[in-house]
Design an enzyme around this catalytic site. Structure first.
Site, mmCIF file in Angstrom:
data_model
loop_
_atom_site.group_PDB
_atom_site.id
_atom_site.type_symbol
_atom_site.label_atom_id
_atom_site.label_comp_id
_atom_site.label_asym_id
_atom_site.label_seq_id
_atom_site.Cartn_x
_atom_site.Cartn_y
_atom_site.Cartn_z
ATOM 1 N N SER A 563 -33.807 -48.280 -22.653
ATOM 2 C CA SER A 563 -33.115 -46.993 -22.732
ATOM 3 C C SER A 563 -33.109 -46.318 -21.376
ATOM 4 C CB SER A 563 -33.813 -46.077 -23.742
ATOM 5 O OG SER A 563 -33.279 -44.767 -23.690
ATOM 6 N N TYR A 576 -41.184 -41.520 -27.372
ATOM 7 C CA TYR A 576 -40.044 -42.429 -27.237
ATOM 8 C C TYR A 576 -39.858 -42.852 -25.779
ATOM 9 C CZ TYR A 576 -35.253 -44.219 -27.620
ATOM 10 O OH TYR A 576 -34.134 -44.997 -27.573
#
Length: 686
Positions: A563, A576
């Site tokens: 990501s 995250y």
């Protein structure tokens, strides 16, 4: 427009015959019908023949799969026939007999259908008929089975001369309903579609009963199988042990079978196969090879047969397989050199298509899953043929020289050359986690569309099964239920993938979730959950997949869907972002470690994939929308406007990057991260 009545009847007959494996093998045999059509130029009636074209399957035949030929031209062909030494030239002549545009290409058996004086003709490959055709005294057994109702035709390679032979035999035997073709199969005929079908079934079922009753009717004393006694220690392993052993062997066996060209594998452990490889006579019979041309074109001249019991140590078994494979390649090259003529096609490859493993079953290989599966089905047919022939006589297939003439036939070579170019990911086996939705699903769809076999790995069993079915079913994709936080489930899912396709070549670590909270509201459970799925889960999947890939010795690809958040710090995102940074560094670490095995490890860094995303739909979207103060339904557009390209990122864009990394053009790229974020300057890698 409704099909011609004769065509409709032909298709119905073909479907009934082709749907029963006792009647013919997949894509084997053909059927025809003759009738009157209209010449579109003159408007006059014209006699036509409709016949299954090259490469079709009777069970699924459509009108578009028929070749349509003019019978006046077909009947004129014998007048220009140059003789058996030049009979292949007649294949080109068939093109001049075609009626109108379109339709399938005529097969090599078209002459048989056109030259036999009957309105309807079936040519089939039933196991029972081939057992008679491959018996050492097949002509005598055929006479004993059928009297003069079915006539023996000595072996001849399919082609124009065989059509003339059968036509002459039919003319000389008006009482006959068909023939047994030595080393090949059966042909039947009739004045109507119903009569022809009935005659085909009479031949097949009569042969089945003859073989089944033969021991009793001939006072046989042997109570054992025609394959001999069970060899102690060669009995089938229990199911769980058998599958575990198969999964342990397959990566190595697949790498051997792919020495000359990449292959997909298939595993078969049917009762017939397990019984055959447990019996004393199976090495002798396997060495004789298959006989029906349809069989050995799919299975090669003979299989590789392991000569160790299933309880032998795994390393000893693998070493022995390597020895046998080297010997197989030498034998195959010698076979080619014994029979090749100056104008023969080049040797296509010396690796086995079938590998028999006592106590475990059969591994088969092909250029795609369907080809590998069909090869197994054909060797299953061959086992049935051997059993039948050994019951009534002894198995005596056509000789090696004739097999070579078929395998390296110029017409067969031309057919191979006409095949479409393989797709970029053909023969590659992909394992995609989180593949039931979002980025994972889009990636699975793209990889399958580009030729890969795909294991749809997801903890949602039903959703994974639906995606696999949507991708094309078990010849393309299989569900692989797995919770990536569970090491045993990962091993089981990858074993299932190996059993389905022969190995693993491409892994996409995509499974993920996200919880958006400020630091002080992020619990240890939140942290552990996200790290368990993404950081730990990716590590466990990569570890087990790398073990399989190194056993295969064929290289491979591991791609992490990381990501932008692994590079750029954002608010309310500690767990995250940290786990994505962990995944990003795993890419570098594994690229450094696995490069010596030819395994490339790369990453993709998407950002803001809102539409179709399971993560965003699961609450992350609402949480991030609240952070940025925008309505959730406008979140995708919000993210797009903060990029350099002002474009929204979709799941298929991430899938495109995965494909680009793994499809073969970036062969010298490993340890890289590809941004798929429409341009986020802060995430530029330095």
């Amino acid at each position: 427009m409704a099909p011609h009545p004769e065509v409709a009847a032909l298709l119905e007959r073909s479907h009934r015959l082709g749907s029963d494996p006792r009647n013919t093998n997949y894509a084997g045999g053909n059927a025809s019908a003759k009738g009157t059509g209209t010449d579109p130029v003159t408007g006059s009636p014209v006699e036509l023949m409709w016949v299954k074209g090259s490469g079709g399957d009777l069970g699924t035949l459509r009108e578009s799969g028929l070749a349509v030929l003019r019978m006046d031209r077909m009947r004129a062909l014998p007048d220009v026939y140059p003789g058996v030494e030049r009979e292949d030239e007649m294949v080109a002549a068939l093109d001049y007999c075609l009626h109108g545009p379109g339709g399938a290409a005529p097969s090599i058996d078209t002459a048989m259908h056109g030259l036999v004086d009957s309105a309807h003709v079936d040519h089939l490959h039933p196991d029972s008929g081939i057992a008679l055709a491959c018996a050492a005294d097949g002509e005598e057994r055929t006479r004993e089975c059928f009297g003069d109702r079915v006539v023996w035709v000595p072996w001849r390679r399919p082609g124009f001369q065989l059509g003339l032979d059968i036509a002459a035999i039919k003319a000389a035997n008006p009482q006959a309903i068909g023939v047994i073709l030595g080393g090949h199969g059966i042909t039947a005929w009739g004045d109507t579609a119903a009569e022809c079908e009935a005659n085909s079934l009479e031949i097949i079922r009569t042969a089945e009963r003859f073989i089944a009753d033969y021991p009793a009717t001939h006072g046989a004393t042997r109570q054992d199988s025609p394959f001999g006694a069970v060899v102690p220690g060669y009995e089938p392993l229990p199911s769980r042990e058998r599958h575990a052993r198969a999964a342990a062997l397959l990566p190595t066996v697949r790498s051997l079978a792919a020495t000359d060209s990449p292959q997909v594998g298939h595993y078969t452990d049917t009762e017939d196969v397990l019984d055959f490889v447990s019996r004393a006579e199976h090495p002798r019979l396997a060495a004789l090879g298959t006989s029906c041309p349809d069989h050995f074109l799919r299975t090669k001249v003979r299989p590789l047969v392991l000569d160790l019991p299933p309880t032998a140590p795994l390393d000893e078994t693998i070493a022995r397989l390597r020895e046998l494979h080297a010997a197989y390649r030498e034998d195959y090259r010698a076979y080619y050199e014994r029979h090749a003529a100056p104008d023969s096609p080049a040797m296509r490859g010396a690796d086995p298509a079938i590998v028999l493993v006592p106590g475990v079953g059969m591994f088969s290989f092909g250029r795609n899953k369907q080809t590998a599966r069909v090869a197994a089905e054909f060797y299953g047919n061959a086992i049935n043929v051997m059993r039948g022939a050994e019951t009534i006589s002894s198995y005596a297939p056509i000789d090696e020289a004739e097999k070579f003439r078929i395998e390296y036939w110029a017409l067969e070579e031309a057919k191979l050359q006409r095949m479409p170019k393989p797709k970029p990911l053909a023969t590659r086996v992909a394992f995609v986690t989180g593949a039931a939705s979002g980025i994972g699903r889009a990636t699975a769809e793209r990889l399958a569309a580009e030729g890969a076999c795909v294991a749809v790995a997801d903890r949602d069993r039903d959703a994974a099964a639906k995606v696999a079915a949507d991708l094309g079913g078990p010849d393309v994709a299989v569900p692989a239920p797995v919770d990536v936080t569970d090491e045993e489930q990962i091993a089981a899912a990858l074993r299932a993938t190996v059993l389905a396709f022969g190995g693993v070549d491409l892994v996409v670590n995509n499974a993920g979730l996200s919880i958006s909270k400020p630091l002080l509201e992020t619990s240890a459970a939140d942290w552990d959950l996200q790290h368990g799925v993404m950081a730990r889960g990716s590590f466990l999947v990569a570890k087990e997949a790398a073990r399989i890939m190194t056993e295969q010795g064929m290289g491979g690809d591991i791609v992490y869907v990381a990501s932008k958040n692994g590079v750029v710090a954002g608010p309310n995102n500690i767990a995250y972002g940290a786990t994505k940074a962990d995944q990003a560094h795993q890419v570098r670490l594994l690229a450094a470690e696995l490069g010596e095995h030819g395994i490339r490890v790369n990453g993709v860094n998407p950002d803001a994939v809102v539409r179709g995303s399971g993560i965003f739909a699961g609450g992350w979207g609402a949480q991030r929308a609240a952070v940025y103060g925008v309505p959730e339904e406008q979140l995708g557009e919000f993210y797009a406007q903060r990029t350099l390209l002002k474009r929204e990122v979709l799941p298929e864009h991430v899938a495109n990057a995965v494909f680009t990394l793994t499809a073969g053009d970036l062969t010298h790229t490993t340890g890289a991260h590809i941004p798929v974020d429409a341009g986020v300057a802060a995430a530029f890698l330095r």
